[in-house]
Design an enzyme around this catalytic site. Structure first.
Site, PDB file in Angstrom:
ATOM      1  N   ASP A  13       0.854  -1.192   0.000  1.00  0.00           N
ATOM      2  CA  ASP A  13       0.000   0.000   0.000  1.00  0.00           C
ATOM      3  C   ASP A  13       0.893   1.246   0.000  1.00  0.00           C
ATOM      4  O   ASP A  13       2.081   1.170   0.308  1.00  0.00           O
ATOM      5  CB  ASP A  13      -0.911   0.003   1.242  1.00  0.00           C
ATOM      6  CG  ASP A  13      -1.866   1.192   1.247  1.00  0.00           C
ATOM      7  OD1 ASP A  13      -2.284   1.625   0.156  1.00  0.00           O
ATOM      8  OD2 ASP A  13      -2.176   1.712   2.339  1.00  0.00           O
ATOM      9  N   CYS A  76      -3.805  -1.139  -2.065  1.00  0.00           N
ATOM     10  CA  CYS A  76      -4.101   0.289  -2.252  1.00  0.00           C
ATOM     11  C   CYS A  76      -5.146   0.445  -3.360  1.00  0.00           C
ATOM     12  O   CYS A  76      -4.921  -0.012  -4.488  1.00  0.00           O
ATOM     13  CB  CYS A  76      -2.797   0.970  -2.645  1.00  0.00           C
ATOM     14  SG  CYS A  76      -2.960   2.693  -3.091  1.00  0.00           S
ATOM     15  N   GLU A 162      -6.119   9.686   8.841  1.00  0.00           N
ATOM     16  CA  GLU A 162      -4.720   9.766   9.282  1.00  0.00           C
ATOM     17  C   GLU A 162      -4.595  10.516  10.611  1.00  0.00           C
ATOM     18  O   GLU A 162      -3.747  10.205  11.431  1.00  0.00           O
ATOM     19  CB  GLU A 162      -3.890  10.540   8.243  1.00  0.00           C
ATOM     20  CG  GLU A 162      -3.761   9.843   6.925  1.00  0.00           C
ATOM     21  CD  GLU A 162      -2.635   8.842   6.902  1.00  0.00           C
ATOM     22  OE1 GLU A 162      -1.560   9.155   7.419  1.00  0.00           O
ATOM     23  OE2 GLU A 162      -2.849   7.742   6.359  1.00  0.00           O
ATOM     24  N   CYS A 193     -11.190   2.781  -1.087  1.00  0.00           N
ATOM     25  CA  CYS A 193      -9.911   3.334  -0.633  1.00  0.00           C
ATOM     26  C   CYS A 193      -9.622   2.714   0.725  1.00  0.00           C
ATOM     27  O   CYS A 193     -10.540   2.533   1.542  1.00  0.00           O
ATOM     28  CB  CYS A 193     -10.026   4.852  -0.515  1.00  0.00           C
ATOM     29  SG  CYS A 193      -8.619   5.602   0.304  1.00  0.00           S
ATOM     30  N   HIS A 195      -8.540   3.752   3.407  1.00  0.00           N
ATOM     31  CA  HIS A 195      -8.840   4.498   4.623  1.00  0.00           C
ATOM     32  C   HIS A 195     -10.329   4.544   4.971  1.00  0.00           C
ATOM     33  O   HIS A 195     -10.700   4.763   6.117  1.00  0.00           O
ATOM     34  CB  HIS A 195      -8.356   5.942   4.470  1.00  0.00           C
ATOM     35  CG  HIS A 195      -6.870   6.096   4.521  1.00  0.00           C
ATOM     36  ND1 HIS A 195      -6.032   5.398   3.690  1.00  0.00           N
ATOM     37  CD2 HIS A 195      -6.074   6.861   5.303  1.00  0.00           C
ATOM     38  CE1 HIS A 195      -4.772   5.736   3.963  1.00  0.00           C
ATOM     39  NE2 HIS A 195      -4.785   6.629   4.929  1.00  0.00           N
TER      40      HIS A 195
HETATM   41  N1  DGL Z   1      -3.959   3.894  -0.177  1.00  0.00           N
HETATM   42  C1  DGL Z   1      -4.700   4.871  -0.940  1.00  0.00           C
HETATM   43  C2  DGL Z   1      -5.939   4.208  -1.559  1.00  0.00           C
HETATM   44  O1  DGL Z   1      -6.395   3.182  -1.116  1.00  0.00           O
HETATM   45  C3  DGL Z   1      -5.119   6.061  -0.095  1.00  0.00           C
HETATM   46  C4  DGL Z   1      -3.994   6.952   0.286  1.00  0.00           C
HETATM   47  C5  DGL Z   1      -3.244   7.525  -0.899  1.00  0.00           C
HETATM   48  O2  DGL Z   1      -3.754   8.440  -1.563  1.00  0.00           O
HETATM   49  O3  DGL Z   1      -2.155   7.036  -1.143  1.00  0.00           O
HETATM   50  O4  DGL Z   1      -6.473   4.690  -2.523  1.00  0.00           O
END
Ligand code: DGL
Length: 298
Positions: A13, A76, A162, A193, A195
């Site tokens: 990720d 990710c 975050e 995503c 997060h």
């Molecule tokens: N890991 C990214 C996603 O799942 C979110 C954070 C980023 O923008 O790198 O899209």
């Protein structure tokens, strides 16, 4: 970096967010050997170009192969909208990504809901700016002709998580900004995503208030009610989905009879300040006690 001696499943990720997926997989298969890499030196990926994301992902894949990984999971949402097919061409190990796995699963869940509530054939996709502009997930879902897709980039959701600001006034306003015109026919929302599963309560509150529907969250642990709507007139619920069930389903086939993948060995790597990485990791994984080791990707 010590050479890993164990056959492992590799999670990649841009940062800590993929730990949400890692945790679900770890709960499903506690003994499964894993390696996690969060590229926090170059995070976030969500606003970068395809070429840059491809280059960074290729470097992560090279590292995974050097560590004896047998499967590369692009955890990710952003990277998985672009890199899986392209990296697979020259990769010695299989690659899967959350986006591709998600599309069929989402279509399956939505089709089930609309077999009962026929006019609720809407799938809403929430992701980073890159994931939404790239449109891969939306395109895959529209292959299922009976479904209607709406999508929205929600970049401010990422820093909220975050910073650990996941409930209260601020996430409420941000939900209002992004979700106020979510279509009424939505029955499934894809949290595309890493997060966003940490914002399910804030998102559910917004939907309950504005669309007057019950809201459930479905991940590998099952489907749970997040918000019951007291004044609801419409019976069709809204289901927030994360991608963990599809990855777990894939792994349950992939790891079948692979006994040497189950030695309970785990390694965690990042590419910048490991102290900060460890601090943020606790927002993603409950009771996380492992330490990240810093590596340089090139
Ligand atoms: N890991 C990214 C996603 O799942 C979110 C954070 C980023 O923008 O790198 O899209």
């Amino acid at each position: 970096v010590r050479k890993n001696k164990h056959k492992s499943i590799f999670f990649f990720d841009s940062g800590q967010g993929g730990l949400t997926l890692w945790e679900s997989v770890n709960q499903a298969f506690p003994l499964l050997n894993t390696i996690y890499l969060g590229d926090n030196a170059r995070y976030p990926y969500g606003n970068k170009s395809s070429e840059t994301i491809l280059l960074y992902s290729q470097q992560a894949l090279n590292f995974a192969v050097s560590q004896g990984a047998v499967l590369f999971i692009v955890a990710c949402g952003t990277a998985s909208s672009i890199v899986v097919e392209r990296l697979q061409k020259n990769s010695p190990i299989p690659i899967i990504g959350v986006v591709d796995q998600f599309a069929d699963f989402a279509s399956e869940v939505t089709t089930k809901v609309c077999s009962i509530h026929s006019s609720y054939n809407g799938v809403s996709v929430l992701g980073t700016r890159f994931t939404i502009e790239n449109g891969r997930l939306a395109n895959l879902i529209t292959n299922h002709k009976h479904l209607e897709v709406w999508q929205r980039a929600c970049p401010l959701f990422v820093p909220l998580v975050e910073e650990g600001v996941t409930e209260g006034e601020i996430p409420e306003s941000v939900c209002n900004l992004y979700l106020r015109d979510i279509p009424f026919n939505t029955s499934v929302i894809l949290l595309a995503c890493t997060h966003f599963p940490r914002l399910t309560v804030a998102i559910a509150q917004h939907l309950e208030k504005n669309l007057k529907r019950d809201v459930f969250f479905e991940n590998a642990a099952g489907r749970i009610l997040i918000k019951r709507c007291a004044s609801k007139k419409i019976e069709c619920p809204i289901i927030l989905l994360d991608s963990s069930p599809t990855i777990i389903k894939f792994l349950s086939h992939f790891c079948l009879n692979e006994n040497d993948l189950f030695e309970n060995k785990h390694s965690f790597y990042c590419t910048d300040n490991e102290l900060k990485f460890n601090r943020v990791a606790k927002f993603f994984v409950s009771h996380f006690s492992s330490d990240f080791e810093k590596i340089i990707l090139s």
